[in-house]
Design a protein around this motif. Structure first.
Motif, PDB file in Angstrom:
ATOM      1  N   ASP A 146     -16.658  -3.601  -7.562  1.00 59.20           N
ATOM      2  CA  ASP A 146     -16.057  -2.344  -7.171  1.00 59.20           C
ATOM      3  C   ASP A 146     -16.074  -2.037  -5.394  1.00 59.20           C
ATOM      4  OD1 ASP A 146     -16.181  -1.233  -9.881  1.00 59.20           O
ATOM      5  OD2 ASP A 146     -18.154  -1.469 -10.267  1.00 59.20           O
ATOM      6  N   SER A 147     -15.349  -0.953  -5.460  1.00 57.98           N
ATOM      7  CA  SER A 147     -15.130  -0.773  -4.047  1.00 57.98           C
ATOM      8  C   SER A 147     -16.249  -0.379  -3.350  1.00 57.98           C
ATOM      9  CB  SER A 147     -14.068   0.391  -3.680  1.00 57.98           C
ATOM     10  OG  SER A 147     -14.447   1.612  -4.430  1.00 57.98           O
ATOM     11  N   GLY A 148     -17.318   0.207  -4.047  1.00 57.97           N
ATOM     12  CA  GLY A 148     -18.463   0.506  -3.251  1.00 57.97           C
ATOM     13  C   GLY A 148     -19.710  -0.524  -3.175  1.00 57.97           C
ATOM     14  N   TYR A 149     -19.305  -1.757  -3.889  1.00 58.11           N
ATOM     15  CA  TYR A 149     -20.237  -2.623  -3.643  1.00 58.11           C
ATOM     16  C   TYR A 149     -20.370  -3.457  -2.319  1.00 58.11           C
ATOM     17  CZ  TYR A 149     -22.957  -6.995  -4.650  1.00 58.11           C
ATOM     18  OH  TYR A 149     -23.931  -8.174  -4.579  1.00 58.11           O
ATOM     19  N   ARG A 150     -21.596  -3.605  -1.860  1.00 58.49           N
ATOM     20  CA  ARG A 150     -21.665  -4.135  -0.316  1.00 58.49           C
ATOM     21  C   ARG A 150     -22.597  -5.238  -0.585  1.00 58.49           C
ATOM     22  NH1 ARG A 150     -18.040  -1.155  -0.487  1.00 58.49           N
ATOM     23  NH2 ARG A 150     -17.497   0.396   1.325  1.00 58.49           N
ATOM     24  N   THR A 153      -6.473   2.300 -10.913  1.00 60.95           N
ATOM     25  CA  THR A 153      -6.239   3.842 -11.330  1.00 60.95           C
ATOM     26  C   THR A 153      -7.506   4.367 -12.030  1.00 60.95           C
ATOM     27  OG1 THR A 153      -3.874   3.170 -11.757  1.00 60.95           O
ATOM     28  CG2 THR A 153      -4.784   5.369 -12.450  1.00 60.95           C
ATOM     29  N   VAL A 154      -8.108   5.319 -11.554  1.00 66.49           N
ATOM     30  CA  VAL A 154      -9.031   5.987 -12.026  1.00 66.49           C
ATOM     31  C   VAL A 154      -8.592   7.019 -13.324  1.00 66.49           C
ATOM     32  CG1 VAL A 154     -11.214   7.594 -11.832  1.00 66.49           C
ATOM     33  CG2 VAL A 154     -10.229   6.279  -9.728  1.00 66.49           C
ATOM     34  N   PRO A 177     -11.417  -1.332  -0.048  1.00 71.69           N
ATOM     35  CA  PRO A 177     -11.229   0.099   0.078  1.00 71.69           C
ATOM     36  C   PRO A 177     -11.088   0.902  -1.310  1.00 71.69           C
ATOM     37  CG  PRO A 177      -9.538  -1.250   1.234  1.00 71.69           C
ATOM     38  CD  PRO A 177     -10.454  -2.066   0.342  1.00 71.69           C
ATOM     39  N   THR A 178     -11.314   2.211  -1.187  1.00 66.05           N
ATOM     40  CA  THR A 178     -11.290   2.917  -2.595  1.00 66.05           C
ATOM     41  C   THR A 178      -9.743   2.929  -2.938  1.00 66.05           C
ATOM     42  OG1 THR A 178     -13.068   4.476  -1.504  1.00 66.05           O
ATOM     43  CG2 THR A 178     -11.650   5.452  -3.351  1.00 66.05           C
ATOM     44  N   GLY A 179      -9.628   2.857  -4.384  1.00 70.18           N
ATOM     45  CA  GLY A 179      -8.537   2.674  -4.818  1.00 70.18           C
ATOM     46  C   GLY A 179      -8.190   1.257  -5.174  1.00 70.18           C
ATOM     47  N   ALA A 203     -10.020  -2.690  -6.175  1.00 67.13           N
ATOM     48  CA  ALA A 203     -11.089  -3.348  -6.869  1.00 67.13           C
ATOM     49  C   ALA A 203     -10.782  -5.008  -6.461  1.00 67.13           C
ATOM     50  CB  ALA A 203     -11.294  -3.104  -8.296  1.00 67.13           C
ATOM     51  N   HIS A 231       0.785  -1.244  -0.036  1.00 64.12           N
ATOM     52  CA  HIS A 231      -0.089  -0.007   0.166  1.00 64.12           C
ATOM     53  C   HIS A 231       0.852   1.250  -0.032  1.00 64.12           C
ATOM     54  CE1 HIS A 231      -3.088   2.908   1.660  1.00 64.12           C
ATOM     55  NE2 HIS A 231      -3.961   2.006   0.933  1.00 64.12           N
TER      56      HIS A 231
END
Length: 165
Positions: A103-107, A140-141, A74-76, A78, A16
């Motif tokens: 994706d990092s936002g999927y729960r 990377t976005v 975490p964000t950043g 996948a 990290h």
């Protein structure tokens, strides 16, 4: 029976930027199933297990198989769901839509879309069986910049089969 308990931290040994490891929160939705784990030190993929059985008919039968877990990546980063090579080699069973992107936002619960490519033998997925692997990777976005023309490259527009056999 589903178990909705507190999320646990699953530490992923991954470099990290701050020098530590990446902690991925994991929620066990099925109390009796083991958490995903690396089979051996240095492995890239965490083994995912089936939370329910499924029948995969020969010649393309498929099923969406739940894993009994949910994660907070975490964000950043996948998650990428990959097939298990042994299932493919021994039974012709692999993952459709691979790699499956988390994706990092999927729960929600992780589910694996399996397909049986064997032309003659059906395959039965057993509850608790290792069915796929989860690989956590940095992403990377991209910042998209519209242009009228792309800069030239050696390859150009050569695509499918352009490098020969």
């Amino acid at each position: 029976m589903a178990f909705y308990g507190p999320a646990m931290a699953l530490t992923i040994p991954f470099p990290h930027p701050d020098g530590g490891e990446v902690a991925v929160l994991i929620q066990r939705l099925e109390a009796d199933l083991p958490l995903p784990a690396y089979a051996r030190p240095g492995d890239a993929g965490l083994d995912l297990r089936a939370a329910a059985g499924a029948e995969l008919p020969a010649g393309g039968g498929r099923a969406l198989v739940p894993t009994g877990i949910a994660v907070a990546i975490p964000t950043g980063f996948a998650g990428f769901v990959q097939p298990r090579s042994g299932l493919a080699r021994d039974h012709g069973v692999t993952c459709l839509n691979t790699p499956g992107l988390i994706d990092s936002g999927y729960r929600g619960e992780l589910k694996v879309l399996l397909v049986n490519t064997d032309p003659g033998k059906p395959f039965t997925v057993q509850r608790g069986e290792r069915i796929a692997q989860l690989v956590i990777q940095p992403v990377t976005v991209a910042e998209l910049r519209e242009v009228d023309e792309l800069p030239p490259s050696e390859r150009g527009s050569g695509g499918f089969g352009s490098t020969g056999r």
